[in-house]
Write a protein that holds these residues in place. Structure first.
Motif, short mmCIF file in Angstrom:
data_model
loop_
_atom_site.label_atom_id
_atom_site.label_comp_id
_atom_site.label_asym_id
_atom_site.label_seq_id
_atom_site.Cartn_x
_atom_site.Cartn_y
_atom_site.Cartn_z
N ASP A 71 28.15 54.97 42.12
CA ASP A 71 26.79 54.89 42.03
C ASP A 71 26.49 53.33 41.63
N ALA A 72 25.15 53.07 42.05
CA ALA A 72 24.74 51.60 42.05
C ALA A 72 25.14 51.03 40.69
N SER A 73 24.48 51.91 39.50
CA SER A 73 24.56 51.17 38.24
C SER A 73 26.28 50.77 37.72
N THR A 74 27.03 51.85 38.14
CA THR A 74 28.46 51.55 38.00
C THR A 74 29.09 50.27 38.58
N GLU A 75 28.70 50.22 39.85
CA GLU A 75 28.92 49.16 40.61
C GLU A 75 28.85 47.85 40.25
N ASP A 76 27.44 47.69 39.88
CA ASP A 76 26.86 46.60 39.15
C ASP A 76 27.38 46.04 37.86
N LYS A 77 27.81 47.05 37.23
CA LYS A 77 28.46 46.76 35.90
C LYS A 77 29.84 46.03 36.11
N ILE A 78 30.58 46.59 36.96
CA ILE A 78 31.89 46.18 37.42
C ILE A 78 31.88 44.74 38.02
N LEU A 79 30.95 44.76 38.99
CA LEU A 79 30.75 43.32 39.74
C LEU A 79 30.27 42.19 39.02
N LYS A 80 29.51 42.70 37.80
CA LYS A 80 28.94 41.61 36.89
C LYS A 80 30.12 41.07 36.03
N ASN A 81 30.68 42.16 35.49
CA ASN A 81 31.83 41.74 34.63
C ASN A 81 33.13 41.10 34.90
N THR A 82 33.27 41.47 36.37
CA THR A 82 34.63 41.04 36.94
C THR A 82 34.46 39.86 38.06
N GLN A 83 35.00 38.85 37.88
CA GLN A 83 34.73 37.95 38.91
C GLN A 83 35.79 38.28 39.93
N VAL A 108 33.84 48.32 58.61
CA VAL A 108 34.06 47.67 57.14
C VAL A 108 32.85 46.91 56.68
N THR A 109 32.36 47.28 55.48
CA THR A 109 31.33 46.27 54.78
C THR A 109 31.64 46.01 53.51
N SER A 110 31.05 44.91 52.95
CA SER A 110 31.26 44.68 51.46
C SER A 110 30.14 44.28 50.98
N THR A 111 30.08 43.94 49.47
CA THR A 111 28.75 43.69 48.92
C THR A 111 28.99 42.15 48.77
N ASN A 112 29.97 41.85 48.10
CA ASN A 112 30.29 40.61 47.31
C ASN A 112 30.19 39.38 48.71
N THR A 113 29.06 38.85 48.97
CA THR A 113 29.08 37.87 50.01
C THR A 113 29.72 36.56 49.72
N LYS A 114 30.21 36.35 48.47
CA LYS A 114 30.97 34.99 47.95
C LYS A 114 32.30 35.26 48.29
N SER A 115 32.98 36.60 48.26
CA SER A 115 34.27 36.85 48.16
C SER A 115 34.97 36.32 49.50
N LYS A 116 36.16 35.85 49.35
CA LYS A 116 36.92 35.41 50.64
C LYS A 116 37.65 36.65 51.03
N VAL A 190 39.43 45.15 42.67
CA VAL A 190 39.42 44.22 41.77
C VAL A 190 40.87 43.34 41.76
N PRO A 191 40.81 42.45 42.48
CA PRO A 191 42.17 41.57 42.64
C PRO A 191 42.54 40.99 41.53
N GLY A 192 43.94 40.81 41.34
CA GLY A 192 44.52 40.31 40.05
C GLY A 192 45.68 41.00 39.61
N ASP A 193 46.65 40.71 38.67
CA ASP A 193 47.64 41.47 38.24
C ASP A 193 47.24 42.36 37.02
N LYS A 194 46.01 42.19 36.65
CA LYS A 194 45.56 42.72 35.43
C LYS A 194 45.69 44.30 35.46
N SER A 195 46.29 45.06 34.31
CA SER A 195 46.19 46.46 34.16
C SER A 195 45.04 47.03 34.66
#
Lengths: 346, 226
Positions: A71-83, A108-116, A190-195
């Motif tokens: 859902d949109a609210s969960t997605e927004d929360k993650i995208l705002k909090n995680t670069q 395939v479509t994605s939200t983050n237009t700045k993402s490489k 979410v890219p990265g090595d974090k758990s």
């Protein structure tokens, strides 16, 4: 004195037969491994080429990404909090080419237009996997979809981006929503090595875990990998059987050599030298042949044999060959000089 | 003092519950440079005695003393070292290594005996021994191209190249015809006398006894005549 070399020089045919069997089995293993890897790329290059990270989908989707709706609210929360986090969706579908022929693609479509991680696509545009070029589609072509009101203009091509054996078609999020009549994205990456983080209602997957949720990927890879490892084991057994047969023929000789005072260790060294020599020559030849096959394989054939895979399999072949030869060499330890002398001429 | 002594040597073979004593207390001494022949009917225990003396199988009881050391109490590696450097072997068949040339057979023996000779000296020594056994013209030949007599000559050369103290010969002429047997026996006698090698030999052939210094007759696991 190099007994191993002297024996190989004198009995070329015998060692050539053993070498050719190792060559054929290892070549077959490399080719099957190349096909397994090629099919894996063909099935999931889109996901495999993403960096290390965590995939999230809804818990109630039962580990099936196309049933997931975040859902949109969960997605927004993650995208705002995680670069660098990006929400995306994948759906199998069709595009009609200018000749009105239907082409199967993975949208395939994605939200983050700045993402490489995913190309930034404008409304009414599409970026395709380069395999579509072979089907006559060019930059600037206008493609259609039965659920889409307008036309999608081909803006470019990307190399080796496939999903579920279909070429990927990157489209704008609004076009995607129009085609599939959905508002939510299926996945967050979410890219990265974090758990993995605990997010209410979502389940996290590592890349490997996520690949295994793709229908057919796991079954396909398991079958091919099983063939590869069976071939590796069979080649080890071949080594053991061949060296066993050769050792049985040479029991008398070993006994006489022991009687005159040769060390058992030296007899083992002789066998290991022969095994390593034959294996290395056979592997070098099969690596060369498999790389030639890599170059001349038909374009449509999914084949990918990396240096790492070849190196790893070669090491495994050497280890298995060593174990096989050594197991068969246990007879050498047991040989009694007296028995050999009583056996008669060697 | 004798070079080699067998003292109350016994050998018993066990087959299930049946125990068979093949050697029943053998006493025998070998003097340096002497050729001793063990003779006797089949089953008298002469071959068993030779293989025990050569360290190829252990005795059940008794002492096998070589150069003051009891072989019977040595471990496998110690016996191997003695076999490699102090003993020479000639068997009924030549038992040459099929993938080595005549020259390489001798080179292998020098290698096994950990000879201190350098490469040049080894080559000179090989040439000298091959000349003694009249095989210098076949030094690049493989065993498959040699006749039975030639093979046995090479086997003798291999047995003495490292200058062993004792030569053990188990029926060395059994696979040869009468003419070749005499040639081989003459060769063994000539070489062992020249190089002062003590020889213990098993033979069935009474004709060959004229080439030995001493005959030891065995019967039913015992020495009955020296």
């Amino acid at each position: 004195m190099n007994l191993a070399w002297k024996e190989m020089k004198k009995n070329k045919a015998r060692f050539l037969i053993l070498g050719s069997i190792v060559f054929l089995v290892s070549l077959l293993t490399f080719i099957i491994s190349g096909l397994a890897n090629g099919l894996s790329q063909d099935n999931a290059a889109l996901i495999k080429d993403l960096p290390k990270g965590q995939f999230y989908m809804t818990k109630d989707s039962d580990q099936t990404y196309n049933l997931s709706k975040i859902d949109a609210s969960t997605e927004d929360k993650i995208l705002k909090n995680t670069q660098d986090a990006v929400a995306f969706s994948i759906q199998m579908g069709f595009l009609n080419d200018p000749g009105e022929k239907q082409r199967s693609v993975a949208f395939v479509t994605s939200t983050n237009t700045k993402s490489k991680l995913f190309p930034n696509i404008k409304k009414g545009e599409v970026v395709l996997d380069s395999s579509m070029k072979d089907k006559g589609i060019k930059i600037g072509d206008a493609l259609t979809n039965n659920q889409y009101s307008g036309k999608l203009t081909v803006k470019g091509f990307v190399e080796q981006k496939k999903f579920s054996h279909a070429p990927v078609a990157y489209i704008n999020i609004n076009d995607y929503k129009e085609i599939y009549r959905v508002k939510e994205m299926q996945l967050v990456f979410v890219p990265g090595d974090k758990s993995p983080k605990h997010i209410t209602g979502l389940q996290s997957f590592s890349k490997k875990e996520f690949l295994n949720t793709i229908p057919s990927f796991n079954a396909e890879q398991m079958s091919l990998n099983m063939i590869v490892w069976f071939l590796v084991i069979i080649s080890g057994m071949l080594f053991a059987i061949f060296f066993y047969m050769m050792n049985v023929q040479k029991i008398g000789l070993y006994g006489i050599l022991k009687a005159i005072g040769i060390k058992t260790r030296k007899l083992f060294q002789m066998m290991w030298t022969q095994m390593v020599f034959i294996t290395i020559i056979s592997l070098v030849l099969s690596i060369a042949f498999s790389q030639i096959f890599n170059l001349v394989a038909p374009k449509g054939m999914p084949f990918s044999l990396t240096f790492e895979t070849t190196f790893l399999l070669s090491i495994v072949f050497l280890i298995i060959g060593f174990i096989g030869a050594t197991l068969s060499g246990i007879q050498i330890r047991k040989v009694e000089p007296l028995q050999a002398i009583q056996q008669g001429e060697v | 003092m004798p070079l080699f002594t067998l003292d109350e040597v016994r050998k018993t073979f066990t087959n299930g519950e049946i125990k068979e004593e093949i050697l029943k207390g053998i006493n025998l001494s070998l003097k340096e440079g002497e050729i001793t022949a063990l003779v006797g009917a089949s089953g008298s225990g002469k071959s068993t005695l030779l293989t025990i003396a050569a360290g190829l199988q252990p005795a059940t009881n008794g002492q096998v003393v070589f150069n003051g050391n009891n072989i019977a109490t040595m471990n496998d590696e110690q016996i191997r070292q003695i076999r490699a450097s102090e003993f020479g072997f000639v068997f009924q068949f030549a038992h040459l290594v099929p993938f080595l040339t005549v020259e390489e057979q001798l080179l292998l023996m020098l290698d096994v005996s950990e000879s201190k000779l350098n490469k040049h000296e080894q080559k000179t020594e090989i040439d000298r021994i091959l000349k003694l056994v009249e095989m210098e013209h076949r030094k690049d030949a493989y065993p498959s191209s040699l006749s039975g007599g030639e093979k046995q000559r090479v086997a003798i050369a291999r047995a003495i190249i490292h200058k062993p103290k004792i030569l053990f010969a188990d029926e060395p002429t059994a696979s040869l015809d009468s003419k070749k047997s005499k040639d081989v026996m003459m060769l063994i006698r000539e070489l062992t006398k020249t190089l002062n090698i003590t020889t213990l030999m098993v033979t069935h052939d009474e004709e060959m006894l004229s080439y030995v210094d001493r005959v030891v007759k065995m019967s039913d696991g015992l020495v009955i005549e020296k």
